[in-house]
Design a protein around this motif. Structure first.
Motif, PDB file in Angstrom:
ATOM      1  N   ALA A  67     -63.056  53.877  49.967  1.00  0.00           N
ATOM      2  CA  ALA A  67     -62.123  53.741  48.848  1.00  0.00           C
ATOM      3  C   ALA A  67     -62.849  53.757  47.505  1.00  0.00           C
ATOM      4  CB  ALA A  67     -61.314  52.459  48.996  1.00  0.00           C
ATOM      5  N   LYS A  68     -64.066  53.236  47.482  1.00  0.00           N
ATOM      6  CA  LYS A  68     -64.853  53.166  46.239  1.00  0.00           C
ATOM      7  C   LYS A  68     -65.829  54.324  46.098  1.00  0.00           C
ATOM      8  CE  LYS A  68     -64.708  48.121  45.784  1.00  0.00           C
ATOM      9  NZ  LYS A  68     -65.523  46.885  45.663  1.00  0.00           N
ATOM     10  N   ASN A  69     -65.840  55.238  47.065  1.00  0.00           N
ATOM     11  CA  ASN A  69     -66.798  56.348  47.047  1.00  0.00           C
ATOM     12  C   ASN A  69     -68.221  55.860  46.820  1.00  0.00           C
ATOM     13  OD1 ASN A  69     -65.101  58.671  47.478  1.00  0.00           O
ATOM     14  ND2 ASN A  69     -64.282  58.329  45.433  1.00  0.00           N
ATOM     15  N   THR A  70     -68.571  54.798  47.510  1.00  0.00           N
ATOM     16  CA  THR A  70     -69.871  54.174  47.347  1.00  0.00           C
ATOM     17  C   THR A  70     -70.566  54.043  48.695  1.00  0.00           C
ATOM     18  OG1 THR A  70     -69.121  52.944  45.406  1.00  0.00           O
ATOM     19  CG2 THR A  70     -71.079  52.120  46.517  1.00  0.00           C
ATOM     20  N   VAL A  71     -71.854  54.321  48.703  1.00  0.00           N
ATOM     21  CA  VAL A  71     -72.667  54.153  49.905  1.00  0.00           C
ATOM     22  C   VAL A  71     -73.754  53.130  49.607  1.00  0.00           C
ATOM     23  CG1 VAL A  71     -74.273  56.053  49.359  1.00  0.00           C
ATOM     24  CG2 VAL A  71     -73.906  55.378  51.741  1.00  0.00           C
ATOM     25  N   TYR A  72     -74.085  52.347  50.617  1.00  0.00           N
ATOM     26  CA  TYR A  72     -75.076  51.292  50.481  1.00  0.00           C
ATOM     27  C   TYR A  72     -76.199  51.503  51.493  1.00  0.00           C
ATOM     28  CZ  TYR A  72     -70.997  49.151  48.291  1.00  0.00           C
ATOM     29  OH  TYR A  72     -69.897  48.909  47.511  1.00  0.00           O
ATOM     30  N   LEU A  73     -77.365  51.014  51.156  1.00  0.00           N
ATOM     31  CA  LEU A  73     -78.483  51.011  52.086  1.00  0.00           C
ATOM     32  C   LEU A  73     -79.106  49.628  52.048  1.00  0.00           C
ATOM     33  CD1 LEU A  73     -80.098  52.815  54.053  1.00  0.00           C
ATOM     34  CD2 LEU A  73     -81.763  53.130  52.203  1.00  0.00           C
ATOM     35  N   GLU A  74     -78.881  48.878  53.111  1.00  0.00           N
ATOM     36  CA  GLU A  74     -79.470  47.554  53.241  1.00  0.00           C
ATOM     37  C   GLU A  74     -80.817  47.727  53.922  1.00  0.00           C
ATOM     38  OE1 GLU A  74     -77.691  44.720  52.252  1.00  0.00           O
ATOM     39  OE2 GLU A  74     -79.538  43.573  52.546  1.00  0.00           O
ATOM     40  N   GLN A  93     -69.796  63.438  53.742  1.00  0.00           N
ATOM     41  CA  GLN A  93     -70.986  62.750  54.228  1.00  0.00           C
ATOM     42  C   GLN A  93     -71.775  62.219  53.043  1.00  0.00           C
ATOM     43  OE1 GLN A  93     -73.372  64.803  57.278  1.00  0.00           O
ATOM     44  NE2 GLN A  93     -75.211  64.327  56.097  1.00  0.00           N
ATOM     45  N   MET A  94     -72.333  61.015  53.195  1.00  0.00           N
ATOM     46  CA  MET A  94     -73.208  60.441  52.177  1.00  0.00           C
ATOM     47  C   MET A  94     -74.491  59.961  52.846  1.00  0.00           C
ATOM     48  SD  MET A  94     -70.647  58.331  49.628  1.00  0.00           S
ATOM     49  CE  MET A  94     -71.727  58.520  48.192  1.00  0.00           C
ATOM     50  N   GLY A  95     -75.562  59.963  52.101  1.00  0.00           N
ATOM     51  CA  GLY A  95     -76.808  59.553  52.714  1.00  0.00           C
ATOM     52  C   GLY A  95     -77.894  59.213  51.723  1.00  0.00           C
ATOM     53  N   TRP A  96     -79.042  58.879  52.276  1.00  0.00           N
ATOM     54  CA  TRP A  96     -80.213  58.525  51.484  1.00  0.00           C
ATOM     55  C   TRP A  96     -81.422  59.305  51.995  1.00  0.00           C
ATOM     56  CZ3 TRP A  96     -79.852  55.333  47.311  1.00  0.00           C
ATOM     57  CH2 TRP A  96     -78.702  54.553  47.199  1.00  0.00           C
ATOM     58  N   GLY A 134     -89.740  41.687  52.796  1.00  0.00           N
ATOM     59  CA  GLY A 134     -88.563  41.368  52.006  1.00  0.00           C
ATOM     60  C   GLY A 134     -87.423  42.351  52.216  1.00  0.00           C
ATOM     61  N   SER A 135     -86.379  42.165  51.423  1.00  0.00           N
ATOM     62  CA  SER A 135     -85.168  42.976  51.561  1.00  0.00           C
ATOM     63  C   SER A 135     -84.706  43.484  50.200  1.00  0.00           C
ATOM     64  CB  SER A 135     -84.039  42.149  52.183  1.00  0.00           C
ATOM     65  OG  SER A 135     -84.384  41.707  53.478  1.00  0.00           O
ATOM     66  N   LEU A 136     -84.039  44.610  50.232  1.00  0.00           N
ATOM     67  CA  LEU A 136     -83.392  45.173  49.055  1.00  0.00           C
ATOM     68  C   LEU A 136     -82.107  45.859  49.501  1.00  0.00           C
ATOM     69  CD1 LEU A 136     -86.144  46.953  46.891  1.00  0.00           C
ATOM     70  CD2 LEU A 136     -84.764  44.976  46.223  1.00  0.00           C
ATOM     71  N   ARG A 137     -81.162  45.938  48.586  1.00  0.00           N
ATOM     72  CA  ARG A 137     -79.922  46.655  48.854  1.00  0.00           C
ATOM     73  C   ARG A 137     -79.719  47.695  47.775  1.00  0.00           C
ATOM     74  NH1 ARG A 137     -73.646  45.048  48.213  1.00  0.00           N
ATOM     75  NH2 ARG A 137     -72.797  46.030  50.085  1.00  0.00           N
ATOM     76  N   LEU A 138     -79.652  48.955  48.193  1.00  0.00           N
ATOM     77  CA  LEU A 138     -79.382  50.051  47.268  1.00  0.00           C
ATOM     78  C   LEU A 138     -77.893  50.397  47.305  1.00  0.00           C
ATOM     79  CD1 LEU A 138     -82.352  52.469  48.066  1.00  0.00           C
ATOM     80  CD2 LEU A 138     -82.302  50.522  46.498  1.00  0.00           C
ATOM     81  N   SER A 139     -77.385  50.791  46.156  1.00  0.00           N
ATOM     82  CA  SER A 139     -76.002  51.245  46.056  1.00  0.00           C
ATOM     83  C   SER A 139     -75.976  52.616  45.393  1.00  0.00           C
ATOM     84  CB  SER A 139     -75.163  50.281  45.214  1.00  0.00           C
ATOM     85  OG  SER A 139     -75.146  48.993  45.770  1.00  0.00           O
ATOM     86  N   VAL A 185     -74.731  57.964  41.126  1.00  0.00           N
ATOM     87  CA  VAL A 185     -75.561  57.028  40.370  1.00  0.00           C
ATOM     88  C   VAL A 185     -76.041  55.928  41.301  1.00  0.00           C
ATOM     89  CG1 VAL A 185     -75.689  55.412  38.451  1.00  0.00           C
ATOM     90  CG2 VAL A 185     -74.334  57.508  38.228  1.00  0.00           C
ATOM     91  N   GLU A 186     -77.370  55.840  41.453  1.00  0.00           N
ATOM     92  CA  GLU A 186     -77.967  54.829  42.320  1.00  0.00           C
ATOM     93  C   GLU A 186     -78.321  53.570  41.526  1.00  0.00           C
ATOM     94  OE1 GLU A 186     -80.096  58.741  43.868  1.00  0.00           O
ATOM     95  OE2 GLU A 186     -79.646  57.852  41.906  1.00  0.00           O
ATOM     96  N   SER A 187     -78.401  52.465  42.228  1.00  0.00           N
ATOM     97  CA  SER A 187     -78.861  51.210  41.642  1.00  0.00           C
ATOM     98  C   SER A 187     -79.430  50.336  42.748  1.00  0.00           C
ATOM     99  CB  SER A 187     -77.726  50.483  40.926  1.00  0.00           C
ATOM    100  OG  SER A 187     -76.687  50.173  41.830  1.00  0.00           O
ATOM    101  N   GLY A 188     -80.210  49.331  42.339  1.00  0.00           N
ATOM    102  CA  GLY A 188     -80.690  48.350  43.303  1.00  0.00           C
ATOM    103  C   GLY A 188     -82.152  48.445  43.668  1.00  0.00           C
ATOM    104  N   GLY A 189     -82.863  49.439  43.161  1.00  0.00           N
ATOM    105  CA  GLY A 189     -84.285  49.524  43.473  1.00  0.00           C
ATOM    106  C   GLY A 189     -85.072  48.444  42.770  1.00  0.00           C
ATOM    107  N   GLY A 190     -86.368  48.366  43.096  1.00  0.00           N
ATOM    108  CA  GLY A 190     -87.216  47.382  42.455  1.00  0.00           C
ATOM    109  C   GLY A 190     -88.465  47.116  43.244  1.00  0.00           C
TER     110      GLY A 190
END
Length: 120
Positions: free
Chosen positions: A74-81, A33-36, A16-21, A5-10
């Motif tokens: 630990a949270k099984n979460t990937v981020y994209l700054e 492996q995780m990716g975008w 500017g900057s955005l951070r996706l999770s 489940v992704e979040s953070g778009g807009g």
């Protein structure tokens, strides 16, 4: 099965900057492996960045130096700054992962996508 489940778009202005999770959930899974990836209108889906383990990262040339991928194992979460965003970064961004689920083989899973629009 692994659910992403992704979040953070807009909408963001150029520069500017955005951070996706992207959070992975399921039962008895192990992610390697995780990716975008991203897909702009009328174009094929393309790799943006991926991370193996907690720190082995790879980036597509168009985003090197501007985007940073990271992972909380630990949270099984990937981020994209995403920094210094350009109009050409406009696309639907998809999270993906490679994972073992239960005793099954390594499989690739995809999220539903989140829209990123860079425009003034």
């Amino acid at each position: 099965q692994v659910r992403l489940v992704e979040s953070g778009g807009g909408l963001v202005q150029p520069g500017g900057s955005l951070r996706l999770s992207c959070a992975a959930s399921g039962s008895s899974f192990s992610i390697t492996q995780m990716g975008w990836h991203r897909q702009a209108p009328g174009k094929q889906r393309e790799l943006v960045a991926f991370i193996r383990g907690g720190s082995d990262t790879n980036y597509a040339d168009p985003v090197k130096g501007r985007f940073t991928i990271s992972r909380d194992v630990a949270k099984n979460t990937v981020y994209l700054e995403m920094n210094s965003l350009k109009p050409e970064d406009t696309a639907v961004y998809y999270c993906n992962c490679y994972a073992f689920s239960g005793r099954g083989p390594l499989q690739q899973y995809w999220g539903q996508g989140t829209q990123v629009t860079v425009s003034s």
